[in-house]
Design a protein around this motif. Structure first.
Motif, PDB file in Angstrom:
ATOM      1  N   LYS A 121       0.826  -1.196   0.000  1.00  0.00           N
ATOM      2  CA  LYS A 121       0.000   0.000   0.000  1.00  0.00           C
ATOM      3  C   LYS A 121       0.866   1.254   0.000  1.00  0.00           C
ATOM      4  O   LYS A 121       1.742   1.390   0.856  1.00  0.00           O
ATOM      5  CB  LYS A 121      -0.872   0.037   1.260  1.00  0.00           C
ATOM      6  CG  LYS A 121      -1.922  -1.048   1.300  1.00  0.00           C
ATOM      7  CD  LYS A 121      -2.821  -0.841   2.526  1.00  0.00           C
ATOM      8  CE  LYS A 121      -3.804  -1.986   2.638  1.00  0.00           C
ATOM      9  NZ  LYS A 121      -4.729  -1.811   3.770  1.00  0.00           N
ATOM     10  N   ILE A 170     -11.945  12.093   3.512  1.00  0.00           N
ATOM     11  CA  ILE A 170     -10.856  11.128   3.265  1.00  0.00           C
ATOM     12  C   ILE A 170     -10.740  10.158   4.426  1.00  0.00           C
ATOM     13  O   ILE A 170     -10.607   8.952   4.228  1.00  0.00           O
ATOM     14  CB  ILE A 170      -9.520  11.874   3.035  1.00  0.00           C
ATOM     15  CG1 ILE A 170      -9.583  12.653   1.719  1.00  0.00           C
ATOM     16  CG2 ILE A 170      -8.347  10.904   3.024  1.00  0.00           C
ATOM     17  CD1 ILE A 170      -8.445  13.644   1.537  1.00  0.00           C
ATOM     18  N   LEU A 171     -10.803  10.674   5.655  1.00  0.00           N
ATOM     19  CA  LEU A 171     -10.661   9.779   6.803  1.00  0.00           C
ATOM     20  C   LEU A 171     -11.864   8.851   6.928  1.00  0.00           C
ATOM     21  O   LEU A 171     -11.722   7.687   7.327  1.00  0.00           O
ATOM     22  CB  LEU A 171     -10.456  10.594   8.085  1.00  0.00           C
ATOM     23  CG  LEU A 171      -9.160  11.422   8.102  1.00  0.00           C
ATOM     24  CD1 LEU A 171      -8.977  12.101   9.459  1.00  0.00           C
ATOM     25  CD2 LEU A 171      -7.936  10.568   7.777  1.00  0.00           C
ATOM     26  N   ARG A 222     -13.588   7.645   4.346  1.00  0.00           N
ATOM     27  CA  ARG A 222     -13.348   6.607   3.337  1.00  0.00           C
ATOM     28  C   ARG A 222     -12.234   5.649   3.784  1.00  0.00           C
ATOM     29  O   ARG A 222     -12.300   4.439   3.550  1.00  0.00           O
ATOM     30  CB  ARG A 222     -12.915   7.249   2.017  1.00  0.00           C
ATOM     31  CG  ARG A 222     -14.013   7.968   1.306  1.00  0.00           C
ATOM     32  CD  ARG A 222     -13.467   8.798   0.145  1.00  0.00           C
ATOM     33  NE  ARG A 222     -14.483   9.706  -0.344  1.00  0.00           N
ATOM     34  CZ  ARG A 222     -15.403   9.380  -1.252  1.00  0.00           C
ATOM     35  NH1 ARG A 222     -15.404   8.170  -1.765  1.00  0.00           N
ATOM     36  NH2 ARG A 222     -16.311  10.242  -1.634  1.00  0.00           N
ATOM     37  N   TYR A 223     -11.213   6.235   4.379  1.00  0.00           N
ATOM     38  CA  TYR A 223     -10.073   5.439   4.841  1.00  0.00           C
ATOM     39  C   TYR A 223     -10.537   4.451   5.922  1.00  0.00           C
ATOM     40  O   TYR A 223     -10.253   3.254   5.845  1.00  0.00           O
ATOM     41  CB  TYR A 223      -9.028   6.415   5.388  1.00  0.00           C
ATOM     42  CG  TYR A 223      -7.747   5.818   5.896  1.00  0.00           C
ATOM     43  CD1 TYR A 223      -6.976   4.970   5.102  1.00  0.00           C
ATOM     44  CD2 TYR A 223      -7.269   6.133   7.168  1.00  0.00           C
ATOM     45  CE1 TYR A 223      -5.779   4.443   5.576  1.00  0.00           C
ATOM     46  CE2 TYR A 223      -6.080   5.623   7.641  1.00  0.00           C
ATOM     47  CZ  TYR A 223      -5.332   4.773   6.846  1.00  0.00           C
ATOM     48  OH  TYR A 223      -4.147   4.256   7.320  1.00  0.00           O
ATOM     49  N   SER A 224     -11.308   4.939   6.865  1.00  0.00           N
ATOM     50  CA  SER A 224     -11.814   4.079   7.933  1.00  0.00           C
ATOM     51  C   SER A 224     -12.769   3.023   7.393  1.00  0.00           C
ATOM     52  O   SER A 224     -12.859   1.916   7.908  1.00  0.00           O
ATOM     53  CB  SER A 224     -12.552   4.920   8.985  1.00  0.00           C
ATOM     54  OG  SER A 224     -11.677   5.860   9.552  1.00  0.00           O
ATOM     55  N   LEU A 279     -10.061   3.068   0.541  1.00  0.00           N
ATOM     56  CA  LEU A 279      -8.813   3.496  -0.098  1.00  0.00           C
ATOM     57  C   LEU A 279      -7.699   2.512   0.216  1.00  0.00           C
ATOM     58  O   LEU A 279      -7.416   2.244   1.385  1.00  0.00           O
ATOM     59  CB  LEU A 279      -8.431   4.902   0.397  1.00  0.00           C
ATOM     60  CG  LEU A 279      -9.455   6.000   0.131  1.00  0.00           C
ATOM     61  CD1 LEU A 279      -9.058   7.284   0.874  1.00  0.00           C
ATOM     62  CD2 LEU A 279      -9.569   6.275  -1.360  1.00  0.00           C
ATOM     63  N   ASN A 280      -7.048   2.020  -0.820  1.00  0.00           N
ATOM     64  CA  ASN A 280      -5.990   1.026  -0.631  1.00  0.00           C
ATOM     65  C   ASN A 280      -4.661   1.719  -0.348  1.00  0.00           C
ATOM     66  O   ASN A 280      -3.695   1.577  -1.083  1.00  0.00           O
ATOM     67  CB  ASN A 280      -5.901   0.152  -1.876  1.00  0.00           C
ATOM     68  CG  ASN A 280      -5.117  -1.105  -1.597  1.00  0.00           C
ATOM     69  OD1 ASN A 280      -5.196  -1.655  -0.498  1.00  0.00           O
ATOM     70  ND2 ASN A 280      -4.333  -1.554  -2.574  1.00  0.00           N
ATOM     71  N   GLU A 293      -2.090   3.713   3.036  1.00  0.00           N
ATOM     72  CA  GLU A 293      -1.889   3.991   4.459  1.00  0.00           C
ATOM     73  C   GLU A 293      -1.737   5.490   4.653  1.00  0.00           C
ATOM     74  O   GLU A 293      -1.141   6.169   3.821  1.00  0.00           O
ATOM     75  CB  GLU A 293      -0.637   3.275   4.969  1.00  0.00           C
ATOM     76  CG  GLU A 293      -0.877   1.813   5.254  1.00  0.00           C
ATOM     77  CD  GLU A 293       0.401   1.149   5.739  1.00  0.00           C
ATOM     78  OE1 GLU A 293       1.104   1.722   6.594  1.00  0.00           O
ATOM     79  OE2 GLU A 293       0.703   0.058   5.224  1.00  0.00           O
ATOM     80  N   ILE A 294      -2.286   5.990   5.746  1.00  0.00           N
ATOM     81  CA  ILE A 294      -2.125   7.417   6.071  1.00  0.00           C
ATOM     82  C   ILE A 294      -1.393   7.491   7.397  1.00  0.00           C
ATOM     83  O   ILE A 294      -2.012   7.521   8.461  1.00  0.00           O
ATOM     84  CB  ILE A 294      -3.479   8.150   6.167  1.00  0.00           C
ATOM     85  CG1 ILE A 294      -4.289   7.956   4.871  1.00  0.00           C
ATOM     86  CG2 ILE A 294      -3.259   9.639   6.443  1.00  0.00           C
ATOM     87  CD1 ILE A 294      -5.649   8.642   4.861  1.00  0.00           C
ATOM     88  N   LYS A 307      -7.543   7.841  -5.388  1.00  0.00           N
ATOM     89  CA  LYS A 307      -7.733   6.443  -5.776  1.00  0.00           C
ATOM     90  C   LYS A 307      -6.967   6.136  -7.076  1.00  0.00           C
ATOM     91  O   LYS A 307      -6.274   5.122  -7.169  1.00  0.00           O
ATOM     92  CB  LYS A 307      -9.239   6.197  -5.964  1.00  0.00           C
ATOM     93  CG  LYS A 307      -9.682   4.829  -5.568  1.00  0.00           C
ATOM     94  CD  LYS A 307     -11.192   4.775  -5.376  1.00  0.00           C
ATOM     95  CE  LYS A 307     -11.624   3.370  -5.010  1.00  0.00           C
ATOM     96  NZ  LYS A 307     -11.312   2.357  -6.022  1.00  0.00           N
TER      97      LYS A 307
END
Lengths: 284, 284, 284, 284
Positions: D87, D104-105, D107-109, D113-114, D116-117, D266
């Protein structure tokens, strides 16, 4: 042989892409465009290639024979080859609605469509004057419950006479017979005035109005024996609201029908559509 | 009394607009926004007004009484009055899908929605952590075939306790009971993950994929006893093609669901929707 | 006098809506549609009304006189009244591009536009044959740097002769003179082939291609002396990607131009547009 | 080595496709997806492949060495290889606007989204609480005219520490320094709140309102030294009308910004973008 388009589909297998592209290179062709798709669920492979043969002596016939022997049999392919120099011949079936007819003939006259329209066939005489304005032969072929066989025979005769490659139903409003459908499998394009599968059948704008939808649509599809159930080529939509009457829906819908049908014609004429499992792959 | 919104509907009659606007002027109000619609087919009149009462001594109660006596009875109106100062209280019903919940709470935290969210109710504990992150009370109310009565009673108790004005089903995935529907008539908003009336019921993305549509959609509607048949508030669509799998449809659909539901919440909270004949008038 | 449309704008003041609606009722009219807008920033009030006068003896002249005396002077209104029975007369200015011309004449022949097109004026003879097919008088009016005065004079003469209400530049590609603009203020509609204000001037598709945009557009606007800076009536867009060449942009753009221009014509013909501060209010 | 993505671009030449696909087959790979594009004007060839190596012993290192020796040098290719298992690590730069960050967070959670943040960097502390809610390290790096060098040094230090692959400016509102841009060439994604190239610079919604456009937009692009002039990755639009204030534009724009930025992230994370001549090829 100069510029060709090749459409291939077969069971997905290893090394198809490499094999096909190598073959083209070996016979002196240069691939200018390649599109490919795999339906993972059904394990089907699809490919569309555009190739140029500059200074090549190879003929279409020998290419076809070679391709069949070397590749098509090995991978058990269904495939077609089209010369890009030859314009497909399209017959227009119309009835009484004129907006799609005007739009197609306008585009045709403006040189937007890479096709020939040698004939317009109708079950009414209402639109004859438009055909005459655009200098396209117009044939009246009455088609009712009582003369179905006769009507079908006349239609097929005309399609043969004019060497028609594909048929466009520009709001033709009549059932196409199973025989004609089988003669032109995946080569009859219809425009339905709803966002299929919502509101199939007659009077879709009235049904859409009654249901209170906020978006209406139009759908272009290949004709199959199941009414309004054929493979969808293209769809588009327009917003509506409570201020719009059924008549407004119809008026807005006309623009959708025009554009969606024109796009479908273009995609088909450029050999960008492939059909399987009652769906289309559209390489656009 | 300062800023109010008035919603009116009644049989269409002569001089309604003049009568209402004159009344507002006479009691010291200034109309800052007026929207009106006539359903010609059904002969129904709709109106939405925003008014300001600067320096006016009139109270909401006396306005209501006057309006009822002078106008509502004369024209046989159904009407509602809302103070623009009071934020409506919205309950969120969720289950296991988190994307609509995240989106709504993100907008809520960012101050985009003029509402209060005093409670989140769920039949599973999966999303409790999100509610906690946003400091909103979360209540687990199990709801299965076997405990329907108990579940419904608990839901209604919580809705009363938190003085809930309207309910949003953020992919709640459970049937709402007729009793709850009648208590919150035209005040329960659902998001359906298809372009209704196409693909009602479960697994619409799978059905859309199978049919080979080129456009998918999402629909927000008020909940009625007929599943997926309630008045549509808002719809939107996204293009898909042969390259998209069912999973891609679902992923693209999530964005549609988020946005369509958020828009419906906003329209309802701002009193811009009116329901009749299983359709909506949306003054946007 | 039967059905009329009234357009009003003035400084925003208290009780305008009530005063106007009461006036209409007093002279025996029934308001069938009302749209209103306030530009809060500039404090301007806009209103559009459709009224019916069934069994009323009032004439347009006496209505106008009454309205002027009673309302227009009091609120210092600018206002216009149009009979819905009278079709506005539209002149088409064309040059060499035929796609917008075909589209407009197709719609016109199909009865979609509630206008009359008594004349087509062009600086070239290329499209004369199309005008002849649709039986519309075609006048060649050469227009170059050297004959500007003569060309303008001839244009104005023809516009008077045919009693033209508004002008549509269907890809006319020539500058309109300040004199003609002032004679037809807010009544000359142009279609620009970009998403203004992006890419003003010539060759917008080439500029859009060079910039690598993912969306192209078309813009219909009223013509003012500032080139491509007039009040925007309607815009629409289409998606493009790296696979599209400049020629593809142009082809996709033609569909946008057709539709955006057709919508602008319809809005103007139905008196749904009002201009102020170089912007439009569009009651649609 | 199992699943890899390869991006190639070079001068267009004969037989590239055949050579590359044959090479992959020879080293035991199966091509599962191929996308190709030729910029005819500039004579540049682009290709993106996804390949699987089931049961293959080949390592990424040996594949790279072989590919370089056999193909890349022969065709003078620029090329990259990415393992699909790894990733990419994305740093978020934010300032005071929270809506893109929330989106974004969220979607991330939700696992959309493939990526890492590992870190959020900001020049203000306003959004620290959001980072904390989502358990992501938040670093305050003040950045003003006076501390540019210090700020840049701190930014670069953090990017190294967290091994950041690409940066997303989620309405960061600060200039990125040339040094940082060169370190992350074509790997810094910005969201601009207008339909570029219309309305570059600050306050685009105000400019759009003033111009009276009927459609607003948002643009995601790679950051270059020319402000708002970098290669466009994605754009989208929303309709507006006279009823919308600047504040409405801003609110509608927030939805555009959210979605356009999410799509760009993405596309970049899935290695579907290639940059050349200040434009992007986006294989979507």
């Amino acid at each position: 042989m100069q510029k060709i388009t090749i459409l291939i589909h077969c069971k997905d297998q290893k090394n198809i892409i490499a094999s096909v592209t190598t073959f083209i290179a070996q016979v002196g062709g240069n691939i200018t465009y390649i599109d490919q798709h795999v339906d993972v669920e059904q394990n089907v492979f699809f490919m569309r290639l555009e190739c140029e043969f500059a200074n090549s002596e190879i003929t279409i016939e020998s290419f076809k024979a070679d391709f069949d022997k070397t590749l098509a049999s090995k991978f058990d392919m269904s495939w077609d080859l089209y010369s890009q120099e030859q314009k497909p011949k399209m017959a227009l079936f119309v009835s009484k609605y004129d907006h799609c007819l005007f739009d197609i003939l306008g585009r045709y006259s403006a040189g937007e469509l890479n096709i020939e329209i040698p004939v317009i066939i109708s079950n009414h005489n209402d639109l004859r004057w438009i055909a005459e304005r655009f200098d396209i032969p117009f044939h009246l072929v009455p088609f009712t419950k009582d003369n179905k066989d006769e009507g079908e025979a006349k239609q097929i005769e005309l399609l043969k006479e004019y060497e028609i490659d594909f048929i466009v139903l520009a709001r033709y409003m009549q059932i196409i017979t199973p025989k004609l459908i089988s003669l032109y499998e995946n080569r009859i394009i219809n425009i339905h005035h709803s966002f299929l599968p919502a509101f199939p059948g007659a009077k879709p704008y009235h049904s859409a109005f009654k249901r209170g939808v906020k978006i209406i649509g139009a759908t272009s599809h290949y004709v199959t024996e199941e009414l309004d159930e054929g493979p969808i080529i293209e769809q588009d939509i327009a917003r509506v609201s409570h201020i719009h009457s059924v008549e407004d829906f119809i008026m807005k819908g006309r623009d959708l029908e025009r554009i969606v049908l024109a796009r479908a014609i273009k995609l088909h004429a450029e050999r960008k559509t492939m059909v399987y499992s009652n769906k289309t792959v559209v390489f656009s």
